[in-house]
Design a protein around this motif. Structure first.
Motif, PDB file in Angstrom:
ATOM      1  N   ARG A 153     -24.163   4.511  44.669  1.00 50.51           N
ATOM      2  CA  ARG A 153     -24.582   3.110  44.623  1.00 50.51           C
ATOM      3  C   ARG A 153     -25.506   2.831  43.449  1.00 50.51           C
ATOM      4  NH1 ARG A 153     -21.972  -0.758  46.324  1.00 50.51           N
ATOM      5  NH2 ARG A 153     -23.812  -1.993  46.868  1.00 50.51           N
ATOM      6  N   ASN A 158     -18.822   0.358  43.834  1.00 48.98           N
ATOM      7  CA  ASN A 158     -18.763  -0.600  44.935  1.00 48.98           C
ATOM      8  C   ASN A 158     -18.494   0.109  46.265  1.00 48.98           C
ATOM      9  OD1 ASN A 158     -15.909  -0.236  45.231  1.00 48.98           O
ATOM     10  ND2 ASN A 158     -15.570  -1.675  43.567  1.00 48.98           N
ATOM     11  N   LEU A 159     -18.636  -0.656  47.349  1.00 48.77           N
ATOM     12  CA  LEU A 159     -18.596  -0.079  48.687  1.00 48.77           C
ATOM     13  C   LEU A 159     -17.251   0.552  49.009  1.00 48.77           C
ATOM     14  CD1 LEU A 159     -20.479   0.096  51.194  1.00 48.77           C
ATOM     15  CD2 LEU A 159     -19.294  -1.898  52.075  1.00 48.77           C
ATOM     16  N   CYS A 187     -26.115   1.215  52.966  1.00 36.06           N
ATOM     17  CA  CYS A 187     -26.370   0.776  51.590  1.00 36.06           C
ATOM     18  C   CYS A 187     -27.463  -0.284  51.544  1.00 36.06           C
ATOM     19  CB  CYS A 187     -25.084   0.240  50.961  1.00 36.06           C
ATOM     20  SG  CYS A 187     -23.812   1.493  50.691  1.00 36.06           S
ATOM     21  N   PRO A 434     -26.122  -2.073  39.270  1.00 31.77           N
ATOM     22  CA  PRO A 434     -25.537  -2.745  40.445  1.00 31.77           C
ATOM     23  C   PRO A 434     -26.148  -4.123  40.631  1.00 31.77           C
ATOM     24  CG  PRO A 434     -27.095  -1.064  41.130  1.00 31.77           C
ATOM     25  CD  PRO A 434     -26.960  -0.929  39.656  1.00 31.77           C
TER      26      PRO A 434
END
Length: 842
Positions: A153, A158-159, A187, A434
């Motif tokens: 992260r 991305n997730l 997260c 991010p």
């Protein structure tokens, strides 16, 4: 009494007993709790009961516990997730007073045993893994997986990609012991942990960077509440890059890159490999004139006082006003990327990838060289596609002097106007950072971006030093260019040389004036310039073309290059070789030492004394560079020798090489005076006492100090002067006071306030403040194309009445609609204008 008993090799744990006895019991579940079953710890009992709940189809949680008179826990209950009553009667809670549970009590040997076990439930059991994974007790993420997720992260993965990456470690997606929803929760928790004590963590990173890089410096501006208002930083390598290539700078801001929605500004330049280099980064709370003044002024101070010649920005008026005040002698222009980024929004279907208008429009913007052909082509293009009344095109045409290429003919921009250097750097930054990240993480990821840019630069340096040059036409000029330019710039030169083959040369005045004409002039568009005038002066030493490419970019144009080929020149004239594009682009020394640069050739030694001193000095440098003790000894000796020899060297007989260089090149100023000016130029405010207050804001700056007063040694003083190229950089010394100040500053400052935006999240383009001011389009008069009035009130219109409106008919009955009353002037009685614009005298 400890919470767990010591393990023993002779004792069999409960889970092992359950696994080995499953075949004999012939029960539905492998793990089955029972009264009297013992465990070494509460954690072991929790894991055992949790395995039973997974097989059965429910989840568990901790419940009541009790401690004895000694303060140690002696009872613990684990209950079903549906146990207990909901907090509110009408809610989505799943609690339904389920009675399933186990109660643990202590044994005499400090262990635990099941005292009571209830297996009945009053709700449905879940069957599938996808359902059972949503119980909190079954969403277990171990510490190693947490660390991997945290690293991914932080690097802007991305997730979905994080979950897919974890699935590869577990074999397949079905084997991942937690859901994507659980991962999203983790997260969010990691982001909150990262944002805790953000300022202190950021200052700690700066302290670590300063220990590794003595030239690192930063400046913080805080408001009345001690919250960070502006944060700016740079390192030693960026300062050196700016010293060599800081003549042209691009500054741009980007948005949605940090937790506090602070715009991030970045100073970008271009090196001799035509690569983007990062000079400094700044986080700002607002984009006002005062903020930009502080940023531009502090940038010059960080870079040692050197100001850029040309600076490229966006259309922000506040930025333009600040540049005029801080850099009055600099040329300020707009990047064409900022001009064209709204074209798709404003032009609609005319500006698609497959439309002919877009191709012709880009050709007009990027390839037009003279003002005449730009103006002619613009008018022809708008007429061809019926866009003469388009508001957006009218607006950018009125500001063409700020961005159009022909208007840059006499201004050096290092070809940055059409490349969008700063915007490409911002695009790269968003790949590392991010969204909504904390300030300390933002600084870490920015350093990674800078490291990657340095790696790319190292590759180009290796390519220039070792790789050979591929010649296209094998002419003397091309061979000379391959020895002078870097490999990337030689490739650009090859493209210009190839283009020069499309021109014929007509001699007007021998060795003075030439006309260069395109070989297919009759087939090109009428607005495209095909004839160029090239003037030669300085005994074939300088070629001036009306296209202005050399003045704009620093590379000889194809028209002048073709004239050089006709004149059979063996080498490119020295005045047309810009040092910033050459292999010696980083070899820059102060004026009184320029004759020692590599591009100046070997230094002249008309006397024996200069040659002997020069060789001896090089030997001393070689000996002092072997180890640290030798370095200090040699440097102290040189400083002492310089001080003792100052009086002896005061008389000047005029036979030294420095005096001869001054008389030949006209460079004024002796070495002693230059040394003093260098020390004065390198005098930067020290770390202590850098708390400046102005306009309700406090500025806390941390730079490498220029001097430490009486505590400085001779070797440190000489090292400071030696590390000051052209009196435009900070010295490399700094004291431990800087580290102490970092800690104090981090404790006294607060992070900016977070402002949550209204409405739902959007994926629309991030807009600058100058674009958000008003959504109304500018109105232009259809008669004179002027602003501020309509055609009905245009002064050029006269008393001509306005055309009457056509009366429409109803779509149902076909009868005419009610006619609209036409307004008339109250002075003359004629329609089409008002009394304020009536020409009839009172």
């Amino acid at each position: 009494m400890p919470d767990e008993r010591a393990t023993s090799a002779e004792r069999v744990i409960a889970l092992e007993t359950a696994l080995t006895g499953f075949a004999e019991r012939k029960t539905d579940t492998v793990v089955t709790p029972s009264v009297g079953l013992t465990f070494d710890s509460i954690i072991e009992a929790y894991d055992f009961y949790n395995l039973y709940s997974w097989e059965t189809g429910f989840g568990i949680r901790y419940a009541k516990s009790r401690t004895n008179v000694k303060g140690t826990r002696c009872m613990q209950e684990f209950v079903c997730c549906c146990s207990g009553k909901p907090k509110e009667p009408n809610s989505t809670s799943s609690r339904c007073q389920c009675q399933a549970m186990i109660r643990l009590l202590r044994t005499d040997d400090d262990g635990w045993y099941i005292n009571e076990f209830r297996s009945s439930h009053n709700h449905q059991m879940l069957n599938t893994c996808a359902e059972k994974l949503h119980f909190p007790s079954h969403r277990h993420i171990d510490k190693y997986t947490r660390e991997l997720v945290s690293q991914l992260r932080e690097n802007n993965v991305n997730l979905s990609k994080v979950y897919s990456t974890l699935a590869t470690f577990f074999g397949r997606v079905e084997n991942v012991p937690f859901t994507k929803r659980c991962l999203r929760t983790l997260c969010g928790k990691l982001s909150r942990e990262q944002a805790d004590d953000d300022v202190r963590k950021t200052m700690a990173i700066f302290s670590e960077m300063k220990v590794q890089d003595s030239e690192f410096s930063y400046n913080v501006q805080v408001d009345d509440e001690s919250r960070i208002r502006t944060l700016m930083w740079t390192n030693g390598r960026s300062k050196k890059q700016y010293h060599h290539f800081g003549d042209v700078v691009t500054f741009d801001t980007t948005y949605k890159t940090n937790l506090y929605d602070m715009p991030f500004g970045i100073f970008v330049g271009v090196n001799n490999h035509f690569q983007s280099v990062l000079y400094a980064g700044v986080l700002m709370r607002d984009e006002t004139v005062d903020t930009f003044k502080w940023i531009f002024d502090e940038f010059v101070k960080m870079m040692g006082g050197k100001r850029p010649i040309t600076i490229l920005t966006d259309q922000a008026r506040a930025m333009e006003v600040a540049i005029e005040d801080v850099y009055p002698d600099a040329t300020q222009r707009w990047c064409k990327w900022h001009i064209l980024k709204k074209a798709k929004e404003s032009l609609g279907s005319n500006y698609t990838k497959k439309s002919d208008f877009r191709a012709e429009f880009h050709k007009l913007v990027h390839e037009m060289l003279t003002i005449e052909e730009f103006e002619d082509r613009w008018a022809a293009l708008l007429e061809k596609y019926s866009l003469t009344k388009n508001t957006h095109l009218t607006q950018i045409y009125e500001t063409r002097q700020k961005w159009a290429k022909p208007y840059f003919a006499g201004k050096f921009c290092a070809r940055q106007t059409s490349t969008g250097r700063s915007e490409s750097a911002n695009h790269m930054l968003k790949q590392y950072v991010p969204p909504s990240c904390s300030m300390n993480l933002f600084v870490k990821q920015y350093n990674k971006l800078q490291f990657d840019r340095e790696q790319e630069e190292g590759f180009q340096e290796k390519r220039t030093r070792l790789s050979g040059a591929v010649l296209k036409v094998n002419t003397p000029l091309e061979m000379h260019a391959s020895k002078v330019y870097t490999r990337k710039m030689f490739e650009i030169f090859g493209g210009i040389l190839y283009e020069s083959g499309s021109y014929d040369v007509e001699e007007i005045i021998p060795k003075q004036k030439y006309i260069v004409t395109h070989v297919k002039a009759e087939k090109r568009e009428k607005w495209f310039k095909c004839r160029y005038e090239v003037n030669v002066s300085d005994n074939l030493g300088y070629f001036s073309c009306i296209c202005g490419l050399f003045e704009h970019m620093g590379m000889v144009c194809c028209h002048s290059l073709q004239v050089m080929n006709v004149l059979r020149l063996k080498e490119i004239p020295p005045r047309h070789i810009l040092k910033r594009w050459s292999i010696h682009g980083r070899d820059n020394l102060p004026d009184h030492l320029k004759h020692y640069q590599q591009d100046m050739g070997p230094p002249d030694a008309p006397t024996y004394r200069h040659s002997a001193l020069y060789i001896t000095a090089l030997e001393v440098v070689k000996m002092g560079d072997r180890n640290l003790e030798s370095y200090k000894f040699m440097l102290d000796g040189l400083v002492d020798l310089r001080e003792r020899g100052a009086k002896i060297s005061a008389p000047n007989d005029g036979l030294g090489i420095a005096e001869q260089q001054v008389s030949n090149t006209g460079v004024a100023g002796g070495s002693n005076g230059k040394t003093k000016s260098c020390k004065a130029a390198c005098s930067v405010r020290s770390v202590e006492g850098n708390h400046l207050s102005a306009g309700g804001a406090t500025s806390v700056s941390v730079h490498p100090p220029a001097s430490q007063g009486e505590g400085r040694t001779k070797s440190q003083d000489m090292a400071s002067e030696g590390s000051c190229p052209n009196a435009n950089s900070y010295n490399s010394d700094y004291s431990e006071t800087a580290s102490r100040l970092d800690v104090n500053v981090g404790d006294s400052m607060l992070a900016p306030e977070r402002e949550k935006k209204r409405g739902r999240p959007t994926t629309s383009r991030d807009k600058a403040p100058y674009e958000k001011g008003s959504n109304k389009r500018s109105r232009f008069c259809s008669i004179c194309r002027g602003k501020g009035h309509k055609s009905s009130t245009c002064p050029d219109r006269g008393d001509a009445p306005k055309k009457e409106r056509k009366v429409g008919t109803c779509s149902k009955c076909g009868l005419p609609k009610k006619e609209r009353k036409v307004g008339t002037c109250s002075k003359c009685g004629l329609p089409g204008h008002r009394k304020t614009t009536c020409s009839k005298p009172l």
